[in-house]
Each structure stands twice: as structure tokens, then as C-alpha cells.
Design a protein around this motif. Sequence first.
Motif: not given
Length: 398
Positions: A142-144, A149-150, A156-158, A168-173
Motif C-alpha cells: 500500500t505504501n508503494r 501514485a504521488s 494521495t490520502a490515507l 501517513a508520511q506518504l499521503a497529503e491528507t
Amino acid sequence: MTTSTFDPTVPLDPAPDPWESTTQPSPRDGPPYHLTEMIAAEPELAVRILARLADPQGPAGRLAGVIGQEASSGSTIVVTGCGTSEHAALGVVEILRDALRGAGLSAGPGAILSAQAFELALDPPNGGLVIGVSHEGASAATNRALAAASAAGARTALITASAGSPGAQLAETVVETVELDHSWCHAVGYVSPLVAAAAIGTHLAARSLDAGDVRSLLASGARDEKGAEAIAARLADARTILAIGSGADRSAARELVLKIEEAAWVPSAMRDLETFLHGHLPSTDSSTGLVLILTDRDGRIDRVARARQALAAASVIGVRAAAILARDVDAELPAELTPAGRLIVDEAPSLPAPVAALLGTATALQLLTERIARARGTNPDPIRRDDPLYRAASEAAE
């Protein structure tokens, strides 16, 4: 039997700060298992999540705004996850699609859809919005997918329990549900993102959601313990168990299959209601268990009619059929078509149809799973990773 002082009304622990992954659940020599307690905790847990996400200016409201923007511009919204979170992601799609319609926005087949995280990471969208679902925020696939996607140009959101997690560090929201599951046979990990999606949907469609009705619905699904035990007694020694569903109930059917396999170790498979009748019957016999899930209000007349035919066909073969049904559906299907028994959940007409279906079946399928595990003498919490062989298999896959 294990002695426990667990209080289902007390909030569950959040993720550690600084974040770290959970360890194997503490061993128990019998029920109540951690899974037992998580099922009991979910009605009040849902109320707390809805309260945390009620602020329109908060993360759920902000994500609703992003979803509305992307839908208004004709962009695609993809919801992704793995395992239990993948099935929750399928449910999130159903809930958000309904909310988009409620908001008067495009909700056609390409407007919002689900994708398995591994596949999405290999072919990420170059625009639109990708929403990940990950209970602990640590799923590598999921993190990959979020990172890919980013990098490709998508927002991105999580939805996760911890805003401090790697995901969470990979998502904008980040929409944080806070409380962590005590069992690796995730119950809270399935219900939490569905409740979060319901909260997001209320902001998106500008409608209310009664937390008391949500609490009551989740409680209704876990109410019939004796009924679950009776079904478990009929299915526990089945050669294989099939779960069938249609509409929003397909997410629940997939989750039931995963839960039975990881908690009770019975080979299981999901079939769409119509698909079940196109070539799969020859593999079934009197050693086959079957669980029909039918609670979705949308298209119910047609779904009930086809389910009646599917159960009739299974009856001719001698399949051990059971069902999880909404209360009004119960009266439409003759009892003899489910000789292994049935669990009945409330209709919850005040809730949007997919929310009612997904939350109504969540605790019911979890209760049934837990009782099948009891009948087979398996501990559902460690998902067999307390066995050195299966722990080594898990490590080999990392």
C-alpha cells in the motif's frame, strides 16, 4: 478458558509515539480471544470515530472536499489496500460512490473504483486521487502504491489508525481512526475505515449520520451468539466454505473468506451471487459450506430473487447453506433454503444503504468467524503465526 477484565466501552490504545509496528497478540488458551473483545468493542469504537471526524474543517471534511474537487473535474478516484484493508477499501468505494450521488456529483463506473495495492503500484494513475486504507500504516504494498501514485502526479490520502505511521508520511491528507486492533485477525482494522468513510460521506453529501444508529447496527450484528454457534457447528468440518454476495455485500463476502481462512484455517472462496451459478456448482457437494450475505437495500428485489434460486440449487446438491441477512430479507427466503442457519441484522433505514449493509454485516461475519474458530479449536488472534512453520512462511514473504 481465558480470564479477561476487558471493558468494551473503554477506548483502545493508539499507536505508540514514536510509531512502531505491533507485536504478536498475547497468547490465550481459549475464549474470550482478543478477536472476541474487538467485536464487542466496535459499537462504541464507531461512536468515537464519528465524533473525532465530525468537524467539517478536520481531516474527514478536508478529504471530502478533495474527493468533491476530483469528481467535479472528471478525475478518477482510486481506493486501495491489502488483505483486510483491501476489503475495507472495496466498502469505502461503495460508501463514497453513494455519497457522491448524494452530492449530485458524477458517480459512474469510472468515477471511483478500487485497486489492489500491488497492482496499483505497478500501474499508478497520473492524476486524480488515490486513497489508501491501511490499519497500522505499515503495509509495504500500500505504501508503494501511494508513493508511485504521488510520483506519477496523483493526489494521495490515507485512512489509518496512526498519523505517525510510515504510510501517513506518504499521503497529503490523513484521516486518523486512532485506536489499534488487539488481534491480528483484524476486526477493528475492517470496521474503522468503513466508519471513517461514512464520516467522509456525510461531509461530502452534506447529510447527517446518527452515531446511535451506527452503534445499534454494529451491536445487532453480534447479538445472536447462539445462532452463530449453531452455524459454526455445521460448517466447522466442511471441506471448503464459499461466501456469496451481491452489491455492497460483495465486500463482506470477501472479508468473511479471509477471516475464516486466517482464523479457522478452512479453505474458502468468494463468489459473486451470479458467478456462483456459472460453472462452480460441479465442485460442490455435501461437504461444502456456503454463506450467503444479503443485506444491501439497493436492487434488493432482484438480488433476493436470484439468491433464492442460488440457494435452491445448493439445496439440491446438499450444500450446507447458511446466511447473514437483513431483517426484511429473512422473511423473503424460506428457512429450508438455509439448513445450516442464519444470522439476522437490523435494517437501519436511517443510514445510507451501503453504510447499513457494510456495518450491519461486519460484526456478524466476525462473530461467525470467531465461533467457527472455537468449533475447530483454533486461536484466531495470531493468524497461525504462533506456529513456527507459518511464522517462517510469513517471514519468507517479507
